[in-house]
Structure formats: structure tokens, C-alpha cells
Design a protein around this motif. Structure first.
Motif, short mmCIF file in Angstrom:
data_model
loop_
_atom_site.label_atom_id
_atom_site.label_comp_id
_atom_site.label_asym_id
_atom_site.label_seq_id
_atom_site.Cartn_x
_atom_site.Cartn_y
_atom_site.Cartn_z
N ILE A 70 0.58 -1.27 -0.03
CA ILE A 70 -0.05 0.13 -0.10
C ILE A 70 0.85 1.17 0.05
O ILE A 70 0.59 2.35 -0.77
CB ILE A 70 -0.99 0.06 1.22
N LEU A 71 1.86 1.32 0.77
CA LEU A 71 2.75 2.34 0.83
C LEU A 71 3.45 2.60 -0.37
O LEU A 71 3.70 3.73 -0.77
CB LEU A 71 3.90 2.12 2.07
N PHE A 72 3.84 1.54 -0.88
CA PHE A 72 4.56 1.67 -2.36
C PHE A 72 4.01 2.27 -3.33
O PHE A 72 4.08 3.22 -3.91
CB PHE A 72 5.09 0.12 -2.87
N VAL A 73 2.62 1.82 -3.51
CA VAL A 73 1.73 2.39 -4.56
C VAL A 73 1.24 3.63 -4.19
O VAL A 73 1.27 4.42 -4.96
CB VAL A 73 0.50 1.39 -4.45
N CYS A 74 1.08 4.05 -2.86
CA CYS A 74 0.64 5.31 -2.46
C CYS A 74 1.71 6.52 -2.66
O CYS A 74 1.36 7.60 -3.18
CB CYS A 74 0.30 5.54 -0.87
N TYR A 75 3.04 6.08 -2.64
CA TYR A 75 4.31 6.94 -2.83
C TYR A 75 4.11 7.04 -4.50
O TYR A 75 4.20 8.57 -4.73
CB TYR A 75 5.35 6.21 -2.72
N PHE A 76 4.02 6.32 -5.24
CA PHE A 76 4.00 6.49 -6.81
C PHE A 76 2.79 7.38 -7.15
O PHE A 76 2.90 8.33 -7.97
CB PHE A 76 4.14 5.25 -7.33
N ILE A 77 1.70 6.86 -6.71
CA ILE A 77 0.60 7.91 -6.81
C ILE A 77 0.61 9.40 -6.51
O ILE A 77 0.31 10.23 -7.24
CB ILE A 77 -0.61 7.36 -6.28
#
Length: 333
Positions: A70-77
Motif C-alpha cells: 500500500i505504501l509503495f503504491v501510495c508513494y508513486f500515486i
């Protein structure tokens, strides 16, 4: 069925190994003029192949979404939301990293022994490349150094040291002995610090049970002593090219002014490179710089510090996501 699964794992592992090789050696140098462009494009081809294979030709498995995901995807978003520039090479690099992460999470397993052997081979190759530069056989791009290029030998060496691969223990020790002089000759403070930090972390991780068996006061003294030695080593690195250290400190001083501008959300994608020179000029206009800082000032395109760059570009929100991702990943390790 078992045989087919083993073949699937071998294919996935081979693609990952090819990506590692392309990160170290630019296999498409003849297709593009820029070395950086060639490296990113080469890796992009392989990751695109990996994505196609994972999406269409791999048996799907149920993936349990975890907090790092979740954190990985949130960072890229969030990074994409803060981007108001045209599509460029750096954005391509960001996208392929995200895709690679997703694809690896979707795979059942990898042959880590084979990847370990590949890492050993890359370590030897990078070290040998550096030694050839020291001997004058290969060109050194910066005359201030004995070698340039294989600075991330430190990353590979720490992987070799910290992975408990008993089957290749003697080979690993030989590789470390062959490569450590190259790490020393690279004169890269960042590489030395990276090696020291990883080794300290892995030592504490592997020795935590033994430390708990000691009396509490002695265990704490051991841990504090290790951190004290590491911090002292960092301070001593100041005397390795002190002018360069002063230059980095000056860059971070100017960067602090950029952070104040939009502390929470940051200035946006690639804003450090786009705005640093303006802030540096404004810093001198206000009469803040001394003669040393004026001498060290130049055309700066890198912050030489990833947390500072993230803080400038994505603010406290982006840095918080980034740090949480690392903390949780280290905790799970």
C-alpha cells in the motif's frame, strides 16, 4: 506439474538476473548515445517482458496485500499527482520500478541461489573493471579518482556478506577479499557509509538473540559502542576530500530554503534540479554566502541526499511514506 513449476521459476529468475546484469553493464550501449538512456531502456525492455509474462503466461496466484504494498503504491500515486511536467526518461524509470515490484509480488518463487551466484559474478566483474582503471588500461572519467563507475560495489558486497549461503561460503569469502580493495580505492564516502550502515544493521539483526542473553547493561553498552564507532567513522570521513564535504553541506543549506517553501507537499516532480540554481542565486543576493561557499558554488543537479530530495519534491507527506516503507520493510526483515 512440479517440473513445469520449476521451469516457470527458472524463467522468472533468469529475467531478474538479466535485469541485474543490465543495471551493472550497459548491454545496449551501441543503440543509444547516452549511457543513462541506454541503461534505463535496456532494463525497461526486460521489465516489459517480465510484465507480459506475469500477466498473460503465468499461473496467477492469490497475493495478500500488505502494508508495504500500500505504501509503495501510495508513494508513486502521490509522486504522479505532484508531477506537472511532460513525460520524460525519469518518469519511465519510476513506472518500470513500480511494474517490477508488482510483477515480483505476483511470482510464486525465485531461484535465490542462482541470483546469489549472479551477484557474486557481478561483484568480481565490477572489481576487475575498477582495477583495470587503476592500472590505466581503461579510461577514468574523472581524473580526481583512481576509478569511476563501480561505486555500488558496496551494495553487492554487503549482499554477499549478509546472505547466509553456506553452500558458497568459501567462494563468497574469496569474492569479498578480491573486492574490498576496489571498494577502498573507489574513494567513495557514500559507498563506505552504505557498507557500514548495512553491516551494522545486519549484525544487530543476527545478534539480537545473543545480545538479549547478556545482562541488560552490557547489551546496551555493546549496542551504544557500535553506534558510537559508526558515528565516529562518519565524522572521520570529513577528512576525506574535505572540500567536497563542504560543498555537500552548502548544497543542503540551500536546500533547506527550498524545503521551507512548501514543507508539507513539496515543490513537485524534478523540482530540485529545476529550482536549485535560483535558490542558490537568491542565497548569495541576500549576502549570506562566505568566500568558501562562493568558491564551492556551481551548477548543481543532484541533492546528494535522497531524503532531502524527496522532502523538496514531495514534502513531508512523500518523505513520511518513504520512511514508513523502509521502517516496515526493515522490521519485517
Amino acid at each position: 506439474m512440479v517440473v513445469n513449476e520449476r521451469i516457470e521459476i527458472k524463467i522468472d529468475t533468469f529475467i531478474i538476473a538479466a535485469i541485474l546484469v543490465c543495471l551493472v553493464f550497459n548491454l545496449c550501449a551501441g543503440l543509444f548515445d547516452s549511457q543513462r538512456t541506454s541503461s534505463i531502456i535496456s532494463v525497461s525492455y526486460l521489465i516489459a517482458l517480465f510484465c507480459i509474462r506475469t500477466t498473460f503466461f503465468r499461473v496467477k496466484k492469490s497475493v495478500r496485500i500488505q502494508i508495504p504494498d500500500i505504501l509503495f503504491v501510495c508513494y508513486f500515486i502521490f509522486a504522479a499527482f505532484k508531477n506537472d511536467t511532460d513525460f520524460n526518461l525519469n518518469q519511465l524509470g519510476d513506472i518500470i520500478i513500480l511494474l517490477l515490484y508488482i510483477c515480483i509480488r505476483m511470482t510464486d518463487a525465485l531461484d535465490y541461489k542462482f541470483l546469489y551466484i549472479i551477484i557474486l559474478c557481478l561483484t568480481v566483474a565490477l572489481s576487475f573493471y575498477g582495477y583495470l582503471q587503476c592500472a590505466g588500461v581503461l579510461l577514468v572519467r574523472n581524473k580526481e579518482y583512481l576509478m569511476t563507475g563501480p561505486f555500488f560495489i558496496s551494495i553487492i558486497i554487503t549482499v554477499v556478506i549478509t546472505i547466509p549461503e553456506k553452500a558458497h561460503k568459501h567462494v563468497s569469502l574469496c569474492v569479498i577479499g578480491f573486492s574490498l580493495p576496489a571498494l577502498a580505492l573507489s574513494a567513495s564516502r557514500a559507498a563506505w557509509l552504505a557498507s557500514g550502515a548495512v553491516l551494522l544493521f545486519m549484525f544487530l539483526l543476527k545478534s539480537k538473540n545473543k545480545l538479549r542473553q547478556l545482562p541488560r547493561s552490557i547489551g546496551r553498552l555493546c549496542v551504544i559502542s557500535l553506534f558510537a564507532v559508526f558515528i565516529l567513522s562518519c565524522l572521520l570521513l570529513y577528512h576525506v576530500r574535505p572540500e567536497s564535504v563542504k560543498g555537500r553541506l552548502f548544497i543542503w543549506k540551500v536546500s533547506s530554503e527550498m524545503i521551507k517553501k512548501t514543507f508539507v507537499t513539496g515543490l513537485g516532480y524534478n523540482s530540485f534540479e529545476a529550482n536549485y540554481m535560483n535558490y542558490q542565486g537568491e542565497y548569495f543576493k541576500q549576502g549570506k554566502g562566505d568566500e568558501t561557499e562562493k568558491y564551492l558554488a556551481g551548477n548543481v543537479v543532484s541533492a546528494y541526499n535522497e531524503p532531502i530530495r524527496i522532502m523538496i519534491e514531495y514534502g513531508l507527506i512523500g518523505l513520511s511514506i518513504y520512511m514508513l516503507l523502509w521502517i516496515i520493510s526493515c522490521g519485517e526483515a
